[in-house]
Write an enzyme that holds these catalytic residues in place. Structure first.
Site, PDB file in Angstrom:
ATOM      1  N   ASP A  34       2.930 -14.313   2.327  1.00  0.00           N
ATOM      2  CA  ASP A  34       2.714 -13.182   3.248  1.00  0.00           C
ATOM      3  C   ASP A  34       2.609 -13.737   4.668  1.00  0.00           C
ATOM      4  OD1 ASP A  34       1.605 -10.087   2.579  1.00  0.00           O
ATOM      5  OD2 ASP A  34       1.190 -10.817   4.609  1.00  0.00           O
ATOM      6  N   ARG A  83       4.846   3.851   2.722  1.00  0.00           N
ATOM      7  CA  ARG A  83       4.891   5.210   3.264  1.00  0.00           C
ATOM      8  C   ARG A  83       3.499   5.771   3.502  1.00  0.00           C
ATOM      9  NH1 ARG A  83       8.240   9.711   0.283  1.00  0.00           N
ATOM     10  NH2 ARG A  83       7.716   8.533  -1.581  1.00  0.00           N
ATOM     11  N   ASN A  96      11.233  -1.690   8.188  1.00  0.00           N
ATOM     12  CA  ASN A  96      11.452  -2.487   6.986  1.00  0.00           C
ATOM     13  C   ASN A  96      12.799  -3.224   7.000  1.00  0.00           C
ATOM     14  OD1 ASN A  96       8.931  -1.929   6.137  1.00  0.00           O
ATOM     15  ND2 ASN A  96       9.481  -0.555   4.460  1.00  0.00           N
ATOM     16  N   HIS A 176      16.906   6.375  -4.804  1.00  0.00           N
ATOM     17  CA  HIS A 176      15.453   6.492  -4.967  1.00  0.00           C
ATOM     18  C   HIS A 176      14.922   7.419  -3.869  1.00  0.00           C
ATOM     19  CE1 HIS A 176      11.448   5.419  -6.142  1.00  0.00           C
ATOM     20  NE2 HIS A 176      11.171   4.732  -5.058  1.00  0.00           N
TER      21      HIS A 176
HETATM   22  N1  APR Z   1       6.913 -11.360   5.817  1.00  0.00           N
HETATM   23  C1  APR Z   1       6.055 -11.410   4.780  1.00  0.00           C
HETATM   24  N2  APR Z   1       5.176 -10.435   4.505  1.00  0.00           N
HETATM   25  C2  APR Z   1       5.159  -9.369   5.315  1.00  0.00           C
HETATM   26  C3  APR Z   1       6.033  -9.237   6.430  1.00  0.00           C
HETATM   27  C4  APR Z   1       6.943 -10.304   6.663  1.00  0.00           C
HETATM   28  N3  APR Z   1       7.801 -10.273   7.675  1.00  0.00           N
HETATM   29  N4  APR Z   1       5.778  -8.065   7.041  1.00  0.00           N
HETATM   30  C5  APR Z   1       4.791  -7.460   6.352  1.00  0.00           C
HETATM   31  N5  APR Z   1       4.415  -8.236   5.313  1.00  0.00           N
HETATM   32  C6  APR Z   1       3.373  -8.010   4.316  1.00  0.00           C
HETATM   33  C7  APR Z   1       2.112  -7.371   4.881  1.00  0.00           C
HETATM   34  O1  APR Z   1       1.305  -8.339   5.538  1.00  0.00           O
HETATM   35  C8  APR Z   1       1.466  -6.805   3.627  1.00  0.00           C
HETATM   36  O2  APR Z   1       0.557  -7.727   3.024  1.00  0.00           O
HETATM   37  O3  APR Z   1       3.816  -7.048   3.355  1.00  0.00           O
HETATM   38  C9  APR Z   1       2.654  -6.567   2.673  1.00  0.00           C
HETATM   39  C10 APR Z   1       2.874  -5.115   2.345  1.00  0.00           C
HETATM   40  O4  APR Z   1       1.802  -4.707   1.573  1.00  0.00           O
HETATM   41  P1  APR Z   1       1.178  -3.245   1.617  1.00  0.00           P
HETATM   42  O5  APR Z   1       1.015  -2.821   3.017  1.00  0.00           O
HETATM   43  O6  APR Z   1       0.004  -3.224   0.701  1.00  0.00           O
HETATM   44  O7  APR Z   1       2.370  -2.328   1.018  1.00  0.00           O
HETATM   45  P2  APR Z   1       2.719  -2.084  -0.519  1.00  0.00           P
HETATM   46  O8  APR Z   1       2.015  -0.896  -1.021  1.00  0.00           O
HETATM   47  O9  APR Z   1       2.575  -3.362  -1.271  1.00  0.00           O
HETATM   48  O10 APR Z   1       4.268  -1.695  -0.397  1.00  0.00           O
HETATM   49  C11 APR Z   1       5.240  -2.658  -0.012  1.00  0.00           C
HETATM   50  O11 APR Z   1       6.963  -1.695  -1.359  1.00  0.00           O
HETATM   51  O12 APR Z   1       6.910   0.253  -2.625  1.00  0.00           O
HETATM   52  C12 APR Z   1       7.323  -0.322  -1.424  1.00  0.00           C
HETATM   53  O13 APR Z   1       7.322   1.497   0.175  1.00  0.00           O
HETATM   54  C13 APR Z   1       6.676   0.326  -0.219  1.00  0.00           C
HETATM   55  O14 APR Z   1       7.998  -0.736   1.446  1.00  0.00           O
HETATM   56  C14 APR Z   1       6.755  -0.758   0.800  1.00  0.00           C
HETATM   57  C15 APR Z   1       6.617  -2.040  -0.041  1.00  0.00           C
END
Ligand code: APR
Length: 309
Positions: A34, A83, A96, A176
């Site tokens: 992450d 979302r 995204n 989707h």
């Molecule tokens: N590189 C690595 N990690 C990243 C980056 C990046 N450039 N940008 C964001 N992140 C990490 C964030 O720090 C966060 O920990 O992606 C993670 C996303 O986690 P959540 O906000 O909890 O989102 P989540 O519910 O896991 O969904 C992630 O999956 O189902 C889809 O629509 C949803 O697009 C979303 C994705």
């Protein structure tokens, strides 16, 4: 024999839950990456400490560096923003696209032979982004959506009929998005068509609930989107690949003429094995279904154009 190396990029709700389930199922060694410092390390440690209790030997590592993901067999992309209420999957597109492009470059550099499973939304467009940026062959870039939508369909049928979830088989095709295609005519309970158990009105109601399955959870959670069922869905794909099970699962796969569609990732039944999307199963669609499939393809194409890639 070497354990499979699975890297999960994005240690948020979906990523960490996927790591947890994959670890418990013993699917391989797991690297959680992450951009947020400490989060992947902390979650990986926590999951590692559950392993003696789960009876699993696996190395689970958290990191902020792509070099730690080097040589992965499977890379799961769960990085991105989820979302929020009032936000459509399409609203997520711009942010995204940037995130998935950046992640794809890291995967391309360190795991050039991996199979990628994309989860970030809007799904069908994000699979395209990963495919375009990595340049990986179409068999090695697959999107997770159809298994989740089909699981929602199966669950709704099972709970309505008060039968085992395992007895219900159902398939959702297409994109989707709001126009996904729950294939009611193919849904069955132990091989018996659902029309034996319920009338059209009930079936239509269930189809509507499947289409609204994601947004219903977004509206309840208020701060994010679904992650338990998405994570289970990803693990179903990982398992079929690492064990070369060749399960037929609905996934977003690159269509190269199948279903009268070319150059688009869409949800279709796919044979998933050690080579990735090994075969696309093309079922006959009736006129209305084909029309809806083409509408879905048009919507996905519009999103692809908006990515600017
Ligand atoms: N590189 C690595 N990690 C990243 C980056 C990046 N450039 N940008 C964001 N992140 C990490 C964030 O720090 C966060 O920990 O992606 C993670 C996303 O986690 P959540 O906000 O909890 O989102 P989540 O519910 O896991 O969904 C992630 O999956 O189902 C889809 O629509 C949803 O697009 C979303 C994705």
């Amino acid at each position: 024999m070497r354990r499979a190396k699975i890297s999960i990029i994005g240690a948020g709700n979906v990523g960490a839950t996927t790591a947890h389930i994959a670890a418990i199922k013993g699917l391989g060694d797991i690297t959680l990456l992450d951009i947020s410092e400490g989060i992947p390390q902390g979650k990986a440690l926590d999951i590692s400490q559950a392993m003696p209790l789960e009876g699993v030997d696996a190395v689970i590592k958290g990191t902020n560096k792509y070099s730690d993901t080097a040589g992965s067999d499977i890379c799961v992309i769960t990085a991105g923003i989820p979302r929020k209420p009032g936000m459509s999957r399409d609203d997520l597109l711009k942010t995204n696209t940037e995130i998935v492009s950046q992640v794809s470059k890291g995967i391309r550099e360190y795991s050039p032979d991996s199979i990628i499973i994309v989860v970030s939304n809007p799904l069908d467009a994000m699979v395209y982004v990963a495919h375009k940026v990595t340049g990986f062959s179409k068999e090695r870039v697959i999107g997770m959506a159809g298994i989740l939508d089909s699981a929602r369909f199966r669950h709704l049928i099972a709970s309505d009929l008060n039968v085992s979830e395992e007895s219900v088989s159902a398939l959702v095709l297409g994109g989707h998005g709001d126009q996904m295609m729950p294939m009611a005519r193919l849904a069955n309970v132990a091989g018996i068509p659902i029309s034996h158990f319920m009338d059209n009105k009930k079936i239509e109601k269930i189809i509507e609930s499947v289409r609204n399955g994601g947004i219903e959870i977004v509206n309840l959670l208020k701060t994010g989107s679904a992650y338990y069922a998405p994570a289970s869905s990803v693990c179903e794909m990982i398992e079929s690949i690492v064990k070369d099970k060749k399960k037929i699962l609905p996934c977003a796969a690159y269509l190269d003429g199948e279903y009268g569609t070319k150059g688009v990732f869409m949800g279709v039944p796919v044979k998933l094995g050690s080579k990735g999307a090994e075969e696309i199963i093309e079922i006959a669609l009736d006129e209305n279904e084909m029309e809806l499939f083409q509408t879905n393809a048009k919507n996905v194409k519009e999103l692809m154009v908006k990515t600017g890639l």
